[in-house]
Each structure stands twice: as C-alpha cells, then as structure tokens.
Write an enzyme that holds these catalytic residues in place. Structure first.
Site, PDB file in Angstrom:
ATOM      1  N   ASP A 127       0.835  -1.202   0.000  1.00  0.00           N
ATOM      2  CA  ASP A 127       0.000   0.000   0.000  1.00  0.00           C
ATOM      3  C   ASP A 127       0.874   1.258   0.000  1.00  0.00           C
ATOM      4  O   ASP A 127       1.841   1.344   0.763  1.00  0.00           O
ATOM      5  CB  ASP A 127      -0.881  -0.028   1.262  1.00  0.00           C
ATOM      6  CG  ASP A 127      -1.975   1.011   1.239  1.00  0.00           C
ATOM      7  OD1 ASP A 127      -2.822   0.948   0.339  1.00  0.00           O
ATOM      8  OD2 ASP A 127      -1.980   1.884   2.127  1.00  0.00           O
ATOM      9  N   GLU A 134       1.931  -0.557  -4.928  1.00  0.00           N
ATOM     10  CA  GLU A 134       1.050   0.543  -5.327  1.00  0.00           C
ATOM     11  C   GLU A 134       1.934   1.777  -5.408  1.00  0.00           C
ATOM     12  O   GLU A 134       2.361   2.322  -4.381  1.00  0.00           O
ATOM     13  CB  GLU A 134      -0.073   0.754  -4.305  1.00  0.00           C
ATOM     14  CG  GLU A 134      -1.058   1.794  -4.782  1.00  0.00           C
ATOM     15  CD  GLU A 134      -1.964   2.356  -3.683  1.00  0.00           C
ATOM     16  OE1 GLU A 134      -3.106   2.700  -3.984  1.00  0.00           O
ATOM     17  OE2 GLU A 134      -1.509   2.479  -2.529  1.00  0.00           O
TER      18      GLU A 134
HETATM   19  C1  GLC Z   1      -4.247   2.946  -0.907  1.00  0.00           C
HETATM   20  C2  GLC Z   1      -5.485   2.086  -0.820  1.00  0.00           C
HETATM   21  C3  GLC Z   1      -6.632   2.946  -0.381  1.00  0.00           C
HETATM   22  C4  GLC Z   1      -6.308   3.541   0.972  1.00  0.00           C
HETATM   23  C5  GLC Z   1      -4.984   4.285   0.941  1.00  0.00           C
HETATM   24  C6  GLC Z   1      -4.483   4.597   2.317  1.00  0.00           C
HETATM   25  O1  GLC Z   1      -4.350   3.894  -1.895  1.00  0.00           O
HETATM   26  O2  GLC Z   1      -5.726   1.458  -2.051  1.00  0.00           O
HETATM   27  O3  GLC Z   1      -7.828   2.248  -0.347  1.00  0.00           O
HETATM   28  O4  GLC Z   1      -7.318   4.418   1.351  1.00  0.00           O
HETATM   29  O5  GLC Z   1      -3.980   3.522   0.338  1.00  0.00           O
HETATM   30  O6  GLC Z   1      -4.057   3.430   2.961  1.00  0.00           O
END
Ligand code: GLC
Length: 509
Positions: free
Chosen positions: A200, A259
């Site tokens: 994340d 991500e």
């Molecule tokens: C990422 C997740 C999202 C979350 C954010 C903070 O972007 O996909 O759902 O709100 O991180 O953890």
C-alpha cells in the site's frame, strides 16, 4: 509469453474482503466466506488472489488503518481461517497475496497509543511528531483525504503527520526499528504460506526529512503524488531491495507488487528494477477515457517504461479506489458494451492483469445517498469528493433478495434491487453474460503469447498481435471488417462480421 515465473503473466483477482462473501451473517465479508467461494474463482480461471487488509482495524479507512499487522480482525475470522484459506487456495492452484500497509498504522495500534500516552516512550520515534510553526502545523502538507496532513497531539502540543486520515498516523521510515518491524511482518505471512504482498502507498514511505513546504497552489490531479516533492525519495528503493532479497529467500516464487502512484510510467518502473519489486500497478488506464488514440498512447508509454527496466508491465482497469468501469465509460448499455470490449483489450495485453471483484459481472458504480456513505474521503472533503463506497458495494452471488447471497444479514452497504440479474448465479449459464465473456477470455488467454505487435488500423480502432492471435478493438471508429482468421472470441455477437464501435474480438490469423 511462456516460461518464467508464474506472476509474469498471471491474472490476479482483487478481493475487497468486507464486500466479497459473508459466512456469519454480520453483513461484512470474511475469510471463511472467501474460502467457500474458491471454486467460483478457480472456474473463472484467475491465477492469484489479492486480499485487501483483514487485520484488526477500527475501520477509519476500512482496514487500511491496521491496529495489528500479525492477526486477523475477529469480524473477518481467525488466523486458523487464514491458514485454511491458503491451504484450500493452493489445493486449487490459486496463489494468494496479502496487503501490507507500511506507510501508516491505525491510531489504535499499540505503538501509536504508547506514543501518545508518553512522549518519552520509544514508540514515539516510530512516528513523525514535530513542533508546529507558531500556532499552525509544521508545514503546509495536505492530506490525500482532504484537510491538513498534521494533527495536534493535545498533551504534548506537538503535531503528528498523516498523509491520509488523522486515524492513520505515518510511520517514520528513517527509524531503523520500523524497517525491522516490517521485515518481521513480511516473514510472518510468508511463513504462513502467503505468495507475496501488495504494498500500500509504496512510493511514499520516506518523506523529506527537512519537511519543506510543498509549492502552492496544490494541483488537483488524479495522481495525487505527481507533484509532491516530499515523497518518492531514493531511500525507499533500499527498502525494496531488502524486501526483494527477503521474499526471494523463500521457495515458491513469491512476489511483491507495489502501489506506486505516478502518471509518468518511468517513475513507476523505477520501483521494478531487477533487484526491487517484481511488479508495480500501472494505473494509467484507470484515468484514460474510452478513446483509441489515448489508450494506444498510454499502452505504448507503459510498455516502453517497463521494457527499459526489464520488468513485466501490469494492467488495471478497476480496483477498490475508483468508480466501476461501465460507469466510467458512460454507463448504461453503452458503458457496459465498452467495458466488455475493454475486458478483451485488458486480457490481451502482455503482462500481469488485475481484476477487481465484480468486474467480471459487469457491475456498475452504485449511487449511494450521503447518509450511507462511509469513506473518509467523502466526509473529510465535506462531500466535495464522492468517495469510493460506490465501487465497494457487496457483490451479488444469487438471484434472490435479501442480499443476493452475500450475507444472511444486512449488508454493510445496500445493493441495488436489480443486482440479482447480475449475480454470479444469473450469469453462470447465460452465453451472453459478462461472466461468460471473462471465463472464455481467461481460458483462451494462454494462447496469446509474445510481445505486443501493433497493426495498422483505421482511426478510432486498435489492432495488435500477440503471436498468431490478433486483438482488434473498435473503440469509437467506423465499423471495422473483422480481420481474417478464426474468431476465438468476440465481446458481443457479431452478425455482420464487423466490429462496431464498442466491440472487440480475438482472432487467430
Ligand atoms: C491505498 C489504498 C486505499 C487507501 C490508501 C491509504 O491507496 O488502495 O484504499 O485508502 O492507500 O491506505
């Protein structure tokens, strides 16, 4: 593409745990629920599952606020349920990766509670506490969820950093303890059989240690990180080199997918250099309209960037943070038709593809009234941003109400009345159904091999070859005569042997 590690060409299926399947009637999905639906996922034909966070959480951001990284929230099950899920998934040849949230913890994590209770507690150094500037926060950084990225700790008068909600305090990755903590967390889940991790907010772990102001005004772009000079720092690559060594030290080709949210694919690709992450999400297609030239440009830039570092490029059309694809493509029948054509485009591209639960059912974004919305994005922006609840509505399994087989209780978000018709049950035996299209495409996908090779095609259309299979997509052009060959699959029935706008086909030349 044949050979090489499994993930290089895998199709991943994202399970948003609280909305997938509920086994105990509390209205929230859970691990036993997922386990009961594994045969569906095997029949669908995906290779791997990605589970969103199921750890103990007070739910300020629906699990992305983790209060304990090495346990299961009782609402979602137990560690024994996790073990059973892994065992069953593996028995069905499904890999399973879990979500790790290293940028921030929950404010209910014991570390943060200790940090607030006693400013001299060593756990305080796991976070970013700083004195303010005058009466205000230490700098001008905004939170990605609206408002400032700092909240004042009333007891000490200092401020703590949170790039997301105040209930998600950011960890200080300059503290070596934090690095050690996360290596132990990774090992915990790898030892239990996880096939890897989705990371994340992978690009933001380190912030400018001098906490310099960002330049104002802050641009309003879909890629919120593009303009933040304070993140994407070189130190983070060091962490991923360590993680790569750690994960590669296990058997079974475990994999890391980050991500990493930038609009420039070269910035993303830098995270997938040979000794770093195996993959990073490519979010570019999430923000492209249904326009041939735009789609082609994005695909070309994405492939060029990943080729430069020797990593596979990934492809994503939906996830739990963006509106559903048929809605983004105009909604109604036309939106769904385009989304079905996009399915054939997605699954024809070389490299790992990520599906989001319900994408295979053609679900649209759900309009929810303000009083039912739960996403902190909605609440922290005073409703200016609608938030992400509309793509997180529990998915329909059976034709019948109540809850279309998702739960025997009250689903945590209400499902539209017509979703019975879109349920997995209703679509299972319908040749024209979107579920059927995905199943067929996933079954045929192994026949598409080798690099992408563009073919000339009229304006508004995309045609490329993968080996001897052509993927032809009429995005918005004049009717396109089907290329010669055996038609393997079409996104709609094609009575005239032509592809009209919003349709696609796979053809063996
Ligand atoms: C990422 C997740 C999202 C979350 C954010 C903070 O972007 O996909 O759902 O709100 O991180 O953890």
């Amino acid at each position: 593409m044949t050979g090489g590690a499994w993930w290089r060409n895998a199709v991943f299926y994202e399970i948003y745990v609280r909305s997938f399947a509920d086994s105990d009637g509390d209205g929230l999905g859970d691990l036993p629920g997922i386990r009961s639906r594994l045969p569906y996922l095997r029949d669908l034909g995906v290779d791997a599952l990605w589970l969103t966070p199921f750890y103990p959480t007070p739910d300020a951001d629906h699990g992305y606020d983790v209060a304990d990284y090495v346990d299961v929230d009782p609402r979602f099950g137990t560690l024994a349920d996790f073990d059973a899920l892994v065992a069953d998934a593996h028995a069905l040849r499904l890999r399973l990766i879990v979500d790790v949230v290293p940028n921030h913890t929950s404010s209910e994590h014991a570390w943060f509670r200790n940090a607030l209770a006693d400013p001299s507690h060593p756990d305080r150094a796991r976070y970013v506490f700083r004195p303010g500037r005058g009466d205000g926060p230490p700098n001008n950084w905004p939170s990605n969820f609206g408002g400032p990225a700092w909240t004042r700790d009333p007891r000490s008068g200092e401020w703590y950093l949170h790039l997301f909600a105040p209930e998600q305090p950011d960890l200080d990755w300059h503290n070596p303890q934090v690095r050690d903590d996360f290596e132990a967390i990774l090992r915990f889940w790898l030892d239990r059989g996880a096939d890897g991790f989705r990371i994340d907010v992978g690009h933001a772990l380190y912030k400018d240690p001098e906490l310099r102001d960002e330049e104002e005004p802050f641009p309003q772009t879909p890629f919120a990180s593009d303009w933040r000079a304070a993140i994407d720092r070189p130190e983070v690559h060091d962490v991923y080199q360590d993680w790569r060594r750690l994960v590669d030290g296990y058997d079974g080709d475990r994999a890391l997918v980050g991500e990493v949210v930038f609009s420039d694919p070269r910035r993303v690709a830098a995270y997938t250099r040979r000794d770093e992450l195996h993959m990073a999400f490519n979010f570019a297609l999430l923000f492209e309209p249904w326009e041939a030239e735009r789609l082609r440009g994005t695909i070309e830039r994405s492939l060029a960037a990943s080729e430069e570092v020797g990593a596979p490029q990934t492809w994503v059309f939906e996830n739990h943070d963006v509106p559903r694809l048929p809605t983004r493509y105009g909604g109604g029948e036309e939106g769904l038709r385009r989304a079905r054509a996009a399915a054939l485009l997605l699954l024809a591209l070389p490299g790992p593809a990520f599906l989001y639960q319900g994408q295979e059912l053609g679900l649209e974004e759900v309009e929810l009234p303000p009083e039912l919305r739960q996403d902190p994005v909605f609440h922290r922006t005073g409703g200016a941003r609608p938030g992400r609840d509309g793509c997180r509505v529990p998915i329909p399994w059976t034709r019948e109400a109540p809850a279309f087989g998702f739960t025997t209780g009250e689903p945590w978000l209400p499902q539209p009345a017509h979703w019975g018709n879109l349920s997995a049950e209703a679509q299972a035996d319908d040749d024209a159904a979107t579920l059927r299209l995905y199943r067929d495409a996933l079954r045929l996908r192994p026949q598409l091999a080798g690099p992408l090779d563009w073919r000339d095609s009229p304006q508004g259309t995309l045609v490329f070859a993968r080996g001897d299979v052509l993927c032809a997509v009429n995005v918005g052009g004049d009717p396109l005569a089907l290329p010669r060959g055996d038609v393997l699959l079409t996104s709609e029935p094609l009575p005239q042997e032509t592809l009209v706008a919003g349709t696609a086909a796979w053809i063996r030349a």
